[in-house]
Design a protein around this motif. Structure first.
Motif, short mmCIF file in Angstrom:
data_model
loop_
_atom_site.label_atom_id
_atom_site.label_comp_id
_atom_site.label_asym_id
_atom_site.label_seq_id
_atom_site.Cartn_x
_atom_site.Cartn_y
_atom_site.Cartn_z
N UNK A 17 16.80 -43.46 11.52
CA UNK A 17 18.09 -43.28 12.19
C UNK A 17 17.90 -42.70 13.59
N UNK A 18 17.08 -41.67 13.68
CA UNK A 18 16.92 -40.99 14.96
C UNK A 18 15.99 -41.74 15.92
N UNK A 19 15.35 -42.80 15.46
CA UNK A 19 14.60 -43.67 16.36
C UNK A 19 15.54 -44.43 17.29
N UNK A 20 16.80 -44.53 16.90
CA UNK A 20 17.78 -45.30 17.68
C UNK A 20 18.41 -44.43 18.76
N UNK A 21 18.38 -44.93 19.98
CA UNK A 21 19.04 -44.22 21.08
C UNK A 21 20.53 -44.09 20.77
N UNK A 22 21.08 -42.93 21.03
CA UNK A 22 22.49 -42.70 20.78
C UNK A 22 22.82 -42.23 19.37
N UNK A 23 21.79 -42.05 18.54
CA UNK A 23 22.04 -41.66 17.15
C UNK A 23 22.68 -40.28 17.04
N UNK A 24 22.59 -39.47 18.07
CA UNK A 24 23.24 -38.15 18.01
C UNK A 24 24.75 -38.28 17.92
N UNK A 25 25.28 -39.46 18.22
CA UNK A 25 26.72 -39.71 18.10
C UNK A 25 27.16 -39.88 16.65
N UNK A 26 26.22 -40.23 15.75
CA UNK A 26 26.61 -40.51 14.36
C UNK A 26 25.68 -39.92 13.30
N UNK A 27 24.51 -39.40 13.68
CA UNK A 27 23.60 -38.79 12.71
C UNK A 27 23.69 -37.27 12.80
N UNK A 28 24.01 -36.62 11.68
CA UNK A 28 24.23 -35.18 11.68
C UNK A 28 22.99 -34.39 11.27
N UNK A 29 22.40 -34.72 10.13
CA UNK A 29 21.19 -34.01 9.68
C UNK A 29 20.55 -34.73 8.50
N UNK A 30 19.30 -34.33 8.25
CA UNK A 30 18.59 -34.86 7.10
C UNK A 30 18.03 -33.72 6.26
N UNK A 31 18.11 -33.89 4.97
CA UNK A 31 17.53 -32.93 4.02
C UNK A 31 16.33 -33.60 3.36
N UNK A 32 15.16 -32.99 3.46
CA UNK A 32 14.01 -33.47 2.71
C UNK A 32 13.91 -32.56 1.49
N UNK A 33 14.30 -33.11 0.36
CA UNK A 33 14.36 -32.34 -0.89
C UNK A 33 13.35 -32.95 -1.87
N UNK A 34 12.09 -32.80 -1.52
CA UNK A 34 11.01 -33.42 -2.28
C UNK A 34 10.83 -32.79 -3.65
#
Length: 139
Positions: A17-34
């Protein structure tokens, strides 16, 4: 806004998701819950649910997706938990088994898939399917 809750992919969906330019407009956070503890501590998944059904299960992935929305400033979440391999599989949950959960304003959706290949292939297929299905559900 979108949040991710990832176990077997270890953050690869958030990374895609964050590889995409502009993703800060729609990506809030990620949880790595391994770990199971992380699923409980970060996402509020009931430890009894994990004990009863196992980490790789429909009830747990649904709780992960719903927990991601609850613990983030997001309206959408994609969650994954699975067996990427090469070990860790069982007769009921062979290597390549992945449970997906998507929490949207209209409800939570879930499904299991089984992917062939090595660890990298299973994880890549999981990322692709998780995001493609999210787009389908958003219609």
């Amino acid at each position: 806004m979108l949040a991710t809750a990832e176990s077997c992919t270890g953050g690869l969906i958030a990374g895609a998701c964050t590889d995409l330019a502009g993703s800060s407009d729609w990506f809030e956070r990620g949880f790595v819950s391994y770990s199971n503890a992380a699923k409980t501590e970060l996402l509020g998944v009931d430890a009894a649910l994990i004990a009863q059904h196992g980490a790789v299960s429909e009830p747990v992935v649904r709780a992960m997706a719903e927990g991601a929305v609850r613990h983030a400033h997001a309206q959408l979440a994609v969650a994954v938990t699975g067996v990427a391999g090469p070990g860790g599989g069982s007769a009921d949950k062979p290597v390549g088994t992945v449970w997906f959960g998507w929490c949207l304003p209209g409800g939570t959706h879930s499904e299991a898939r089984r992917f062939d290949g090595d660890r990298a292939a299973v994880r890549a297929a999981t990322v692709q399917h998780g995001l493609a299905r999210l787009l389908d559900l958003l219609g």
